[in-house]
Scaffold this motif. Structure first.
Motif: not given
Ligand code: ADP
Ligand code: MG
Length: 246
Positions: A6, A31, A65-66, A84, A162-163, A194
């Motif tokens: 991630k 992730a 990131l990703d 994010r 997401e994090v 995450t």
């Protein structure tokens, strides 16, 4: 099927004037994983987190990131990527003249243009998640430090990151208030978030993390699974640090 983490940081360097604060830091967070960062004061932990969400510009190195490089994004694409990545600080920095609910909804309404009713509904659900549904209409000053920090966590979660980056979020709290905040973080981890957690709470780092990094002097001295790092560290510097804090 890729195994791109991630979050990935490679070779990060950062100086403030003559002072070299990060000297080639690598970090990988799969992730859903929790990576804790421990280390003495001044070792560069906060600077690393601040570089990750681009509050601070690294001098060199890359942040992915990703799998997408975010190191040099500007303007709208930087704003989008910041959303994010949620961050919670030692000082909660709530708006004192706004209610708890407003504190949680503000960014959604201003940044994302979420309609007020929808933002409020989401905020109430988040406040319930951090155990503060009863406090929605209070002002922050009426809350304990631990409750304020849980509001700050709900506020960060409102952007649906997401994090999540946590920078010593329990360090300013009275000891009896620490547990509730750590419980919220533990549940977040169990829910698959995450997380990168800079902390002095060694039992949290040991119990909740998938990986622990020990930083000293701007470098990652040691990394590994918590059982190994805490019970059988490979480096003398890690050992000395743990002897002092455990
Ligand atoms: P930690 O979080 O591990 O305690 P920091 O990342 O906050 O470490 O700080 C590492 C070093 O960088 C410290 O010596 C600190 O004084 C210095 N530093 C951090 N931010 C700045 C800044 N904005 N300007 C100058 N020096 C800074
Ligand atoms: Mg710090």
């Amino acid at each position: 099927m890729t195994h791109e983490p991630k979050l990935r940081v490679t070779g990060l360097h950062k100086s403030f004037g003559p002072s070299r604060v990060l000297c080639g830091v690598d970090l990988e967070v799969p992730a859903g994983a929790v990576v804790s960062i421990i280390g003495p004061s001044g070792s560069g932990k906060s600077t690393l987190l601040r570089c990750v969400n681009r509050l601070e510009e690294a001098d060199s190195g890359e942040i992915f990131l990703d799998g997408a490089c975010i190191t040099r994004l500007r303007g709208k694409s930087l704003d989008a990527v910041r959303r994010r990545i949620g961050m919670v600080f030692q000082q909660f920095n709530l708006f004192p003249h706004r209610t708890v609910l407003d504190n949680v909804t503000l960014a959604q309404r201003v940044v994302s243009g979420t309609p007020p009713a929808e933002a409020a509904e989401r905020a109430r659900a988040l406040l319930a998640r951090v155990g503060l549904q009863e406090k929605a209409d209070e002002h922050p000053a009426r809350l304990s430090g631990g409750q304020q920090q849980r509001v700050a966590i709900a506020r960060a979660l409102a952007m649906e990151p997401e994090v999540m980056l946590f920078d010593e979020v329990t360090s300013a709290l009275d000891p009896e208030l620490v547990t509730d905040v750590l419980d919220v973080m533990r549940r977040l981890a169990e829910g698959g978030m995450t997380m990168v957690v800079v902390t002095h709470e060694m039992s949290f780092a040991r119990d909740v993390s998938d990986d622990v990094l020990f930083m000293d002097g701007g470098v990652v001295v040691e990394r590994g699974d918590p059982a190994t790092v805490f019970t059988d560290p490979s480096h003398e510097r890690t050992r000395r640090f743990l002897d002092r804090v455990l």
